[in-house]
Write an enzyme that holds these catalytic residues in place. Structure first.
Site, PDB file in Angstrom:
ATOM      1  N   ASP A  49       0.947  -0.656   0.033  1.00 11.36           N
ATOM      2  CA  ASP A  49       0.100   0.049  -0.043  1.00 11.36           C
ATOM      3  C   ASP A  49       1.102   1.405  -0.137  1.00 11.36           C
ATOM      4  O   ASP A  49       1.366   1.081   1.132  1.00 11.36           O
ATOM      5  CB  ASP A  49      -1.206   0.110   1.092  1.00 11.36           C
ATOM      6  CG  ASP A  49      -1.473   1.087   1.563  1.00 11.36           C
ATOM      7  OD1 ASP A  49      -2.958   1.354   0.577  1.00 11.36           O
ATOM      8  OD2 ASP A  49      -1.137   2.190   2.410  1.00 11.36           O
ATOM      9  N   TYR A  54       3.507   8.917  -0.726  1.00 14.54           N
ATOM     10  CA  TYR A  54       4.738   8.898  -0.095  1.00 14.54           C
ATOM     11  C   TYR A  54       6.075   8.789  -0.433  1.00 14.54           C
ATOM     12  O   TYR A  54       7.081   8.918  -0.375  1.00 14.54           O
ATOM     13  CB  TYR A  54       4.418   7.232   0.385  1.00 14.54           C
ATOM     14  CG  TYR A  54       2.925   7.241   0.952  1.00 14.54           C
ATOM     15  CD1 TYR A  54       2.576   8.329   1.797  1.00 14.54           C
ATOM     16  CD2 TYR A  54       1.885   5.662   1.791  1.00 14.54           C
ATOM     17  CE1 TYR A  54       0.971   8.062   2.078  1.00 14.54           C
ATOM     18  CE2 TYR A  54       1.491   5.109   1.529  1.00 14.54           C
ATOM     19  CZ  TYR A  54       0.377   6.414   2.721  1.00 14.54           C
ATOM     20  OH  TYR A  54      -0.305   6.326   2.871  1.00 14.54           O
ATOM     21  N   LYS A  79      -2.559   5.955  -4.566  1.00 15.64           N
ATOM     22  CA  LYS A  79      -2.878   6.949  -4.139  1.00 15.64           C
ATOM     23  C   LYS A  79      -3.317   7.983  -5.117  1.00 15.64           C
ATOM     24  O   LYS A  79      -2.072   8.594  -4.853  1.00 15.64           O
ATOM     25  CB  LYS A  79      -3.559   7.131  -2.746  1.00 15.64           C
ATOM     26  CG  LYS A  79      -3.688   5.850  -1.688  1.00 15.64           C
ATOM     27  CD  LYS A  79      -3.851   6.054   0.140  1.00 15.64           C
ATOM     28  CE  LYS A  79      -3.560   4.743   0.448  1.00 15.64           C
ATOM     29  NZ  LYS A  79      -2.412   4.657   0.423  1.00 15.64           N
ATOM     30  N   HIS A 110      -7.944   9.375  -2.514  1.00 14.78           N
ATOM     31  CA  HIS A 110      -6.923   9.054  -1.238  1.00 14.78           C
ATOM     32  C   HIS A 110      -7.405   9.665   0.221  1.00 14.78           C
ATOM     33  O   HIS A 110      -7.659   9.857   1.373  1.00 14.78           O
ATOM     34  CB  HIS A 110      -5.440  10.229  -1.162  1.00 14.78           C
ATOM     35  CG  HIS A 110      -4.580   9.453   0.088  1.00 14.78           C
ATOM     36  ND1 HIS A 110      -3.355   9.829  -0.120  1.00 14.78           N
ATOM     37  CD2 HIS A 110      -4.273   8.771   1.186  1.00 14.78           C
ATOM     38  CE1 HIS A 110      -2.706   8.845   0.499  1.00 14.78           C
ATOM     39  NE2 HIS A 110      -2.878   8.728   2.208  1.00 14.78           N
TER      40      HIS A 110
END
Ligand code: NDP
Length: 282
Positions: A49, A54, A79, A110
């Site tokens: 994930d 990120y 996302k 998200h």
């Protein structure tokens, strides 16, 4: 409820999602994420994930490609950040290129953001990506029941999954009820208290009772509730520990004691007002 690391749940579009995945929030791109994902895949994780936010999609993709695990055996989620709802196709292209994969298994909005029109436009683009086969399934994250209800009314398409902050302190009963009633799988983010596990004495107490760690008791509680978990760890021994969840069962009275912790603390943003702007936020 799953009964092994290989266990999956069926999505409402017919696909399968592994009930345990690796979360990679705050793992640095480059060697760190590469080693983390390779280790997890070696241990037997088959679900990763990540998110554009990120900034580690490149390392995730490289690790999957070089792992030797067939692509179709890995479930990959990424996302779309709400500030990108105006440029969904471009933002998707960037994620897709970084991941370097033929398709993404699950693409999520998200956060709902605060602009409904943009949210539905972004959702429409996800559905087009699904038509083209670039993503296999479309879902959402941090949606409350009314966000889901309005989007389904407006677009007629039920997301396959809602990824929400979920742990004993924040059990989100209303949205979970809505998801269950509408065949939307639920993934817990922050499943082991988003880094605050040591602050909850009940998990330590129950860990001692069952001969398991506080993290294992917490993750097992999710599993017995039929929730998909994506715990994050950068440490190999914890990656293993977080999968050893199938040799014990939490008794109903202890499940109730954990349930009674609800309401203690929400650790993430409030989905009702968070617009995705992280300026000034640590
Ligand atoms: P988690 O609940 O997974 O907790 C992670 C923390 O727990 C880390 O500090 C980790 O430290 C520690 N930890 C891991 N395993 C153990 C263990 N066995 N014993 C004790 N401590 C442990 O929080 P996250 O916020 O990372 O949530 C998981 C994933 O959910 C994210 O990585 C991300 O993929 C996703 N997420 C999604 C969000 C969304 O808005 N959709 C928001 C936030 C997260 P260490 O690494 O040192 O082991």
């Amino acid at each position: 409820m799953i009964d092994s690391l290989k266990g999956t749940y069926k999505l409402n579009d017919g696909k399968q999602i592994p009930g345990i995945g690796l979360g990679v929030f705050r793992v640095e791109d480059g060697q760190e994420i590469y080693d983390n994902v390779r280790e997890a895949l070696d241990i037997g994780y088959r679900h990763i994930d990540t998110a554009a936010l990120y900034h580690n999609e490149a390392g995730v993709g490289k690790a999957i490609r070089e792992s030797g695990v067939p692509r179709e055996d890995v479930f990959l989620t990424t996302k779309l950040w709400p500030l990108d709802f105006e440029r969904t196709q471009d933002a998707f292209d960037e994620s897709f290129k970084k991941l370097g994969t033929e398709y993404i298994d699950l693409y999520l909005l998200h956060w709902p953001g605060v602009n409904e029109d943009l949210r539905y436009r972004a959702w429409d683009t996800l559905l087009e990506l699904r038509e083209k086969g670039l993503i296999k399934s479309a879902g959402v994250s941090n949606f409350m029941a009314h966000h889901l209800e309005h989007m389904i009314e407006k677009t007629g398409v039920v997301p396959v999954n809602n990824q929400i902050e979920l742990h004993p302190w924040h059990q989100q009963r209303e949205v979970c009820r809505y998801c269950r009633a509408n065949n939307i799988t639920i993934t817990a983010w922050g499943p082991i208290f988003h880094g605050h596990l040591a602050e909850e004495p009940l998990m330590t107490e129950l860990g001692e009772k069952y001969g398991k760690s506080p993290a294992q008791v917490t993750l097992r509680w999710h599993i017995q509730n039929g929730i998909i978990i994506i715990p994050k760890s950068s440490k190999k021994e914890r990656l293993i520990e977080n999968t050893e969840l199938f040799d014990f069962e939490i008794q109903p009275d202890d499940m109730e004691r954990i349930n009674a912790l609800d309401g203690k603390k929400q650790l993430g943003f409030d989905p009702l007002v968070f617009d995705g702007d992280l300026r000034g936020i640590k």
